[in-house]
Design a protein around this motif. Structure first.
Motif, short mmCIF file in Angstrom:
data_model
loop_
_atom_site.label_atom_id
_atom_site.label_comp_id
_atom_site.label_asym_id
_atom_site.label_seq_id
_atom_site.Cartn_x
_atom_site.Cartn_y
_atom_site.Cartn_z
N ALA A 3 17.75 -14.26 -9.08
CA ALA A 3 16.32 -14.23 -9.39
C ALA A 3 15.53 -14.87 -8.26
CB ALA A 3 16.06 -14.96 -10.70
N THR A 4 14.49 -14.19 -7.83
CA THR A 4 13.67 -14.68 -6.72
C THR A 4 12.21 -14.73 -7.17
OG1 THR A 4 15.17 -13.59 -5.18
CG2 THR A 4 13.03 -14.28 -4.32
N PRO A 5 11.63 -15.94 -7.28
CA PRO A 5 10.21 -16.01 -7.59
C PRO A 5 9.40 -15.25 -6.54
CG PRO A 5 11.23 -18.17 -7.77
CD PRO A 5 12.24 -17.25 -7.11
N THR A 6 8.33 -14.62 -6.98
CA THR A 6 7.50 -13.86 -6.07
C THR A 6 6.04 -14.00 -6.48
OG1 THR A 6 7.22 -11.70 -5.02
CG2 THR A 6 7.64 -11.68 -7.37
N GLY A 7 5.16 -13.64 -5.60
CA GLY A 7 3.74 -13.66 -5.91
C GLY A 7 3.36 -12.40 -6.68
N PHE A 8 2.31 -12.48 -7.47
CA PHE A 8 1.87 -11.32 -8.24
C PHE A 8 1.47 -10.16 -7.34
CE2 PHE A 8 1.27 -14.96 -11.02
CZ PHE A 8 2.05 -14.56 -12.08
N ASP A 9 0.97 -10.48 -6.15
CA ASP A 9 0.58 -9.44 -5.21
C ASP A 9 1.80 -8.72 -4.62
OD1 ASP A 9 1.30 -11.80 -3.85
OD2 ASP A 9 0.09 -11.26 -2.10
N ARG A 76 14.44 -9.82 -10.24
CA ARG A 76 15.78 -10.07 -10.75
C ARG A 76 16.83 -9.15 -10.13
NH1 ARG A 76 15.79 -14.18 -13.78
NH2 ARG A 76 14.12 -14.64 -15.23
N GLY A 77 16.39 -8.13 -9.43
CA GLY A 77 17.28 -7.18 -8.80
C GLY A 77 16.46 -6.14 -8.07
N TRP A 81 12.29 -6.61 -12.60
CA TRP A 81 11.26 -7.62 -12.39
C TRP A 81 10.93 -8.26 -13.73
CZ3 TRP A 81 9.24 -8.09 -7.41
CH2 TRP A 81 9.64 -7.09 -6.52
N GLU A 82 10.53 -9.52 -13.69
CA GLU A 82 10.08 -10.19 -14.91
C GLU A 82 8.76 -10.88 -14.64
OE1 GLU A 82 12.80 -12.27 -17.71
OE2 GLU A 82 11.60 -14.02 -17.10
N VAL A 83 7.81 -10.66 -15.54
CA VAL A 83 6.51 -11.31 -15.45
C VAL A 83 6.32 -12.10 -16.73
CG1 VAL A 83 4.02 -10.96 -15.32
CG2 VAL A 83 5.56 -9.47 -14.01
N ALA A 99 7.79 -13.07 -21.92
CA ALA A 99 8.43 -12.53 -20.72
C ALA A 99 8.46 -11.02 -20.84
CB ALA A 99 9.85 -13.08 -20.59
N TYR A 100 7.97 -10.35 -19.82
CA TYR A 100 7.96 -8.89 -19.74
C TYR A 100 9.01 -8.49 -18.72
CZ TYR A 100 3.46 -8.99 -22.18
OH TYR A 100 2.46 -9.18 -23.10
#
Length: 117
Positions: A3-9, A76-77, A81-83, A99-100
């Motif tokens: 899992a890699t945190p990312t920005g919404f953009d 996540r892969g 993706w999870e938001v 969690a979506y």
């Protein structure tokens, strides 16, 4: 892939388009983000196919009034993706973190699983 945190953009366009359309109550636009055979799991129920997902979107956008605030985005892969969003409104409890979990294929959503965060 971990899992890699990312920005919404940095979320895929389809995920951002769905979240935006759903927040605005734009059911047809939100439904078009899904593949014809997509699956949504929410609140213990499963909807299969774009027509049933459109019905679910229509009901979920009219049953309660609420606002959404994205709080986290994670990759996540390759296609997963999870938001996490905080929703606040006139539903029982008034506030929830959800969690979506999105799975994509060909720039459309194939699976969306909504669960408590």
């Amino acid at each position: 892939m971990t899992a890699t945190p990312t920005g919404f953009d940095r979320l895929p366009d389809t995920v951002r388009a769905y979240l935006d359309a759903h927040a605005r109550g734009a059911v047809p636009a939100a439904a078009e983000c899904f593949t014809p055979a997509a699956v949504v799991v929410d609140d213990g129920s499963t909807w299969r196919g774009r027509a049933h997902i459109r019905d679910w979107l229509s009901r979920s956008s009219t049953t309660y009034t609420y606002t959404t605030t994205p709080t986290a985005a994670v990759r996540r892969g390759t296609d997963d993706w999870e938001v996490t969003q905080r929703i606040e409104g006139n539903f029982p409890g008034g506030v929830a973190d959800l969690a979506y979990g999105f799975t994509l294929d060909d720039a459309r959503i194939t699976t969306l699983v909504i669960s408590p965060a």
